[in-house]
Design a protein around this motif. Sequence first.
Motif, mmCIF file in Angstrom:
data_model
loop_
_atom_site.group_PDB
_atom_site.id
_atom_site.type_symbol
_atom_site.label_atom_id
_atom_site.label_comp_id
_atom_site.label_asym_id
_atom_site.label_seq_id
_atom_site.Cartn_x
_atom_site.Cartn_y
_atom_site.Cartn_z
ATOM 1 N N VAL A 95 -0.530 12.070 6.629
ATOM 2 C CA VAL A 95 -0.764 10.661 6.933
ATOM 3 C C VAL A 95 0.214 9.820 6.132
ATOM 4 O O VAL A 95 0.819 10.272 5.156
ATOM 5 C CB VAL A 95 -2.209 10.228 6.603
ATOM 6 C CG1 VAL A 95 -3.207 10.938 7.485
ATOM 7 C CG2 VAL A 95 -2.513 10.442 5.130
ATOM 8 N N SER A 96 0.327 8.551 6.581
ATOM 9 C CA SER A 96 1.113 7.550 5.865
ATOM 10 C C SER A 96 0.417 6.206 6.016
ATOM 11 O O SER A 96 -0.350 5.989 6.964
ATOM 12 C CB SER A 96 2.539 7.486 6.423
ATOM 13 O OG SER A 96 3.295 6.505 5.733
ATOM 14 N N VAL A 97 0.680 5.304 5.092
ATOM 15 C CA VAL A 97 0.067 3.978 5.135
ATOM 16 C C VAL A 97 1.178 2.944 5.145
ATOM 17 O O VAL A 97 2.167 3.053 4.421
ATOM 18 C CB VAL A 97 -0.893 3.761 3.937
ATOM 19 C CG1 VAL A 97 -0.156 3.823 2.612
ATOM 20 C CG2 VAL A 97 -1.626 2.426 4.066
ATOM 21 N N ASP A 98 1.037 1.965 6.042
ATOM 22 C CA ASP A 98 2.016 0.886 6.119
ATOM 23 C C ASP A 98 1.937 0.028 4.868
ATOM 24 O O ASP A 98 0.855 -0.426 4.483
ATOM 25 C CB ASP A 98 1.770 0.022 7.360
ATOM 26 C CG ASP A 98 2.861 -0.993 7.571
ATOM 27 O OD1 ASP A 98 3.903 -0.653 8.135
ATOM 28 O OD2 ASP A 98 2.660 -2.151 7.143
ATOM 29 N N ALA A 99 3.091 -0.210 4.253
ATOM 30 C CA ALA A 99 3.108 -0.889 2.956
ATOM 31 C C ALA A 99 2.598 -2.320 3.062
ATOM 32 O O ALA A 99 2.020 -2.843 2.101
ATOM 33 C CB ALA A 99 4.528 -0.876 2.380
ATOM 34 N N GLY A 133 -4.762 -1.308 -7.738
ATOM 35 C CA GLY A 133 -6.107 -0.796 -7.538
ATOM 36 C C GLY A 133 -6.060 0.393 -6.601
ATOM 37 O O GLY A 133 -5.125 0.533 -5.806
ATOM 38 N N ASN A 134 -7.088 1.284 -6.692
ATOM 39 C CA ASN A 134 -7.101 2.513 -5.905
ATOM 40 C C ASN A 134 -8.375 2.601 -5.082
ATOM 41 O O ASN A 134 -9.405 1.996 -5.412
ATOM 42 C CB ASN A 134 -7.005 3.752 -6.809
ATOM 43 C CG ASN A 134 -5.683 3.801 -7.554
ATOM 44 O OD1 ASN A 134 -4.661 3.400 -7.035
ATOM 45 N ND2 ASN A 134 -5.723 4.292 -8.794
ATOM 46 N N ALA A 135 -8.276 3.378 -3.994
ATOM 47 C CA ALA A 135 -9.437 3.689 -3.163
ATOM 48 C C ALA A 135 -9.277 5.125 -2.660
ATOM 49 O O ALA A 135 -8.159 5.599 -2.425
ATOM 50 C CB ALA A 135 -9.561 2.724 -1.992
ATOM 51 N N TYR A 141 0.843 -1.201 0.000
ATOM 52 C CA TYR A 141 0.000 0.000 0.000
ATOM 53 C C TYR A 141 0.874 1.245 0.000
ATOM 54 O O TYR A 141 1.980 1.260 0.545
ATOM 55 C CB TYR A 141 -0.917 0.007 1.225
ATOM 56 C CG TYR A 141 -1.803 -1.210 1.335
ATOM 57 C CD1 TYR A 141 -3.079 -1.222 0.787
ATOM 58 C CD2 TYR A 141 -1.358 -2.361 2.001
ATOM 59 C CE1 TYR A 141 -3.895 -2.343 0.890
ATOM 60 C CE2 TYR A 141 -2.163 -3.481 2.104
ATOM 61 C CZ TYR A 141 -3.431 -3.456 1.547
ATOM 62 O OH TYR A 141 -4.232 -4.567 1.645
ATOM 63 N N SER A 142 0.322 2.313 -0.594
ATOM 64 C CA SER A 142 1.009 3.606 -0.589
ATOM 65 C C SER A 142 -0.027 4.702 -0.798
ATOM 66 O O SER A 142 -1.111 4.474 -1.350
ATOM 67 C CB SER A 142 2.076 3.668 -1.694
ATOM 68 O OG SER A 142 1.483 3.543 -2.975
ATOM 69 N N ALA A 169 -3.023 0.184 -4.014
ATOM 70 C CA ALA A 169 -2.612 -1.178 -3.645
ATOM 71 C C ALA A 169 -2.006 -1.829 -4.884
ATOM 72 O O ALA A 169 -2.657 -1.910 -5.926
ATOM 73 C CB ALA A 169 -3.796 -1.989 -3.138
ATOM 74 N N VAL A 170 -0.766 -2.301 -4.763
ATOM 75 C CA VAL A 170 -0.038 -2.897 -5.875
ATOM 76 C C VAL A 170 0.391 -4.297 -5.470
ATOM 77 O O VAL A 170 0.929 -4.493 -4.371
ATOM 78 C CB VAL A 170 1.197 -2.051 -6.257
ATOM 79 C CG1 VAL A 170 1.920 -2.671 -7.449
ATOM 80 C CG2 VAL A 170 0.785 -0.624 -6.550
ATOM 81 N N ASP A 171 0.142 -5.310 -6.314
ATOM 82 C CA ASP A 171 0.612 -6.650 -6.010
ATOM 83 C C ASP A 171 2.052 -6.828 -6.477
ATOM 84 O O ASP A 171 2.628 -5.937 -7.110
ATOM 85 C CB ASP A 171 -0.314 -7.717 -6.603
ATOM 86 C CG ASP A 171 -0.382 -7.681 -8.116
ATOM 87 O OD1 ASP A 171 -1.382 -8.141 -8.684
ATOM 88 O OD2 ASP A 171 0.596 -7.200 -8.756
ATOM 89 N N ALA A 172 2.638 -7.999 -6.140
ATOM 90 C CA ALA A 172 4.044 -8.250 -6.453
ATOM 91 C C ALA A 172 4.206 -9.148 -7.661
ATOM 92 O O ALA A 172 5.238 -9.800 -7.820
ATOM 93 C CB ALA A 172 4.742 -8.863 -5.238
ATOM 94 N N GLY A 173 3.194 -9.241 -8.493
ATOM 95 C CA GLY A 173 3.279 -10.095 -9.671
ATOM 96 C C GLY A 173 4.117 -9.482 -10.767
ATOM 97 O O GLY A 173 4.617 -8.360 -10.668
ATOM 98 N N GLU A 174 4.270 -10.258 -11.834
ATOM 99 C CA GLU A 174 5.001 -9.790 -13.011
ATOM 100 C C GLU A 174 4.098 -9.920 -14.234
ATOM 101 O O GLU A 174 3.813 -11.048 -14.665
ATOM 102 C CB GLU A 174 6.271 -10.615 -13.198
ATOM 103 C CG GLU A 174 7.354 -10.318 -12.182
ATOM 104 C CD GLU A 174 7.912 -8.910 -12.299
ATOM 105 O OE1 GLU A 174 7.780 -8.326 -13.404
ATOM 106 O OE2 GLU A 174 8.444 -8.392 -11.306
#
Length: 766
Positions: A510-514, A549-551, A486-487, A539-544
């Motif tokens: 504010v900050s969000v824990d990754a 996705g955003n909120a 997350y970021s 929110a970003v996954d670790a795939g290739e």
Amino acid sequence: MVVCVRAVVRVLVLQAAWALGGGQVRYSVPEEAKGGTVVGRLAQDLGLEAGEAEARRLRLVAQGRRASVEVSGASGALVVSSRLDREELCGKSAPCALRLEVLLERPLRVFHVEVEVTDINDNAPLFPAALVNLSLPENSPPGSRFPLEGASDADIGANAQLSYTLSPSEHFALDVKSKGENKHSVALVLVKSLDRESMPEHRLVLTAIDGGRPSLTGTVELLVSVLDANDNAPQFNQSNYKVRLPESAPPGTVFLHLKATDKDEGINQELSYGFSEAVPDKLKDLFIIDRVSGEMRTAGQLDFEDVQSYDLEVEARDKGVPPLSGHCSVELEVLDVNDNAPEVWVTSLSVPVPEDASVGTVVALLSVSDRDSGANGRVRCAVWPPAPFGLVATFAGSYSLVLREALDRERVSEYEVEVRAEDGGAPPLRASRGLRVPVSDVNDNAPAFAQAVYTVLARENNAAGAELARLWARDPDEAGNGRVSYSVAEGGAGAGAGSGSGWRPASSYVSVDAESGRLWALRPLDYEELQVLQFEVRAVDAGEPPLCGNATVQLFVVDENDNAPALLPPASASASAPGSLWAWAAWGAPAGQVVAKIRAVDADSGYNAWLRYELWEPRGKGPFRVGLYSGEVSTARALEEADGPRQRLLIVVRDHGEPSRSATATLSVSLVEGAEAAPSNYSEITLYLIIALCAISFVFLFTIIGLTVIKCYRYSLYGDSCCTGFCGVRERCPAELYKQANNNIDARLPQGLKYLFYPVLHFMFS
């Protein structure tokens, strides 16, 4: 010439003495004498003068083994040179004598010397063994003799004369008889009948004592085991049994009754049946013998394909002591039936299967067989469920499990496939093999938040690092493809009017824990500076390649009572210092006349900014009072000259926060003649009263209209988006509207009128 004569005379005398004594010198010495012990004065006994023994070289003649005595060259004495052990030198022979030859030179003469080694008691009696086991029949009659082997003593004479004693026993006694010099016969005599059931064994100690001074002893332990009289072994009525049994016989099937007899009586005739020790344990688990009746039955399932026949050695054992047994053999022939189901093996399994694998991909290689023959061994195979996999026959007994349809791991992550086999027997036998086929993931799903918009409430003055909310995005992929980070993507807010700065990014607040999605504050929030902060969280996954996705997050800062009321200078009264006010009142002024008005503001909102005024001093029946919410200072009664020329009033202004905050104003009222009081005060007060009356009428009308509209069209005006999307919690919406209304009142209404709206708003949005 004289010397020579004397020497000749001495020789003659010595020869004469030697002839008279038989030509031999005898000595005696005890065994174990220490080295250097003088055995005898050999030179003197041979008639030699002092120093002559050395001059004429008196010495022993070596004979075979080394002698244990020697001649001292200086004194000519015979002394012990090494250890003398009579038993080693002579054994049991007596007497024990050492015969020595002594040589004397110039002139050459030979003398015979005999040294007798006398015995001492240095050897204890010794039995052949430390423990002797004796087995005596239980029915031995009293007076029965049981010979024992006696002890031996290496000494001789009185030192070897032995006597025997037996430890106390009520069943046994010792009988010792002499058989000549130092020889005895020793026997154990039964004096009382034995009872094995009460005492199965007896432990006795036999002691041998020699006649030496002091005497020495030796012992032997006698372990007497009592045996039961059992002299007949069981006999089977057949030495060999032959039995046939189908392999389908269920466990517990009785196939033979064994029978054996014993000619003994009583307990020696009671028999128990069982397998011989030579029978393997696995056969003992497959068959059971009833120990009392001799009934043989199966305990497990027979299998003709594994073993066609069994050879079982059986014994019947009586209960005698020691027990006796008889033996026989049982030959069991197993008859074949159709009892083998097909067998399915997985020879190769390629898992997991990628969810993007193409149709026709080989997943597993299978092998099918049946141990039966003929129709019973012909096998048909199928797979269940029939999709998305199928079977393809390659050659006899071999199949391939292939993919028939496209896969989707997010829909089905794992398949339980069953390969079913059926033979051609009547009735047919079936078998199956289950396969677990997991589907491996590919990154084909982006993270998705549970809500498109998150509404977060945060109290102002929160601690830096305080958790505000937890955001969670779901990614149905697995491992790295489903691991979400997350970021804070974008967003911000304009700073308040008092901050002196413009727009600020959300990342400064504010900050969000990754990893966890925990939203936390970077610094304390100030409602007076910031009311609403809107920003995007990604929110970003670790795939290739990675998918995202955003909120949207709407952060509302909830006001805290962190500002105390601030006093404002009145329009007409004068103040010499902050918090110090002046006013004038005329003597004789009636009750209720307004002499001053305390004005204060609070930077907070809502209840936190709703002020009330209290007269702190003087208390009791003073001449003045203050309006609770208006702050107007008026006369409580007619002013009199007794009230003095000046009144000092201490007024406390408090808000409605929890805890409440306050400010203090000091009002000095000077009492003067009526003509001296400033008339402008009364005109101004009259003007305020007219304005207040009009405002109250307007507020009352506005309240009736607003209450009707809000109560009737509350949810239609603001909708569920307000009560769920705007605030996040349905019951919190009226509070937010109440807060917004308070802010509007603070911005648009005069300070003196806005407090009239707070009770109304509280009723409207409660």
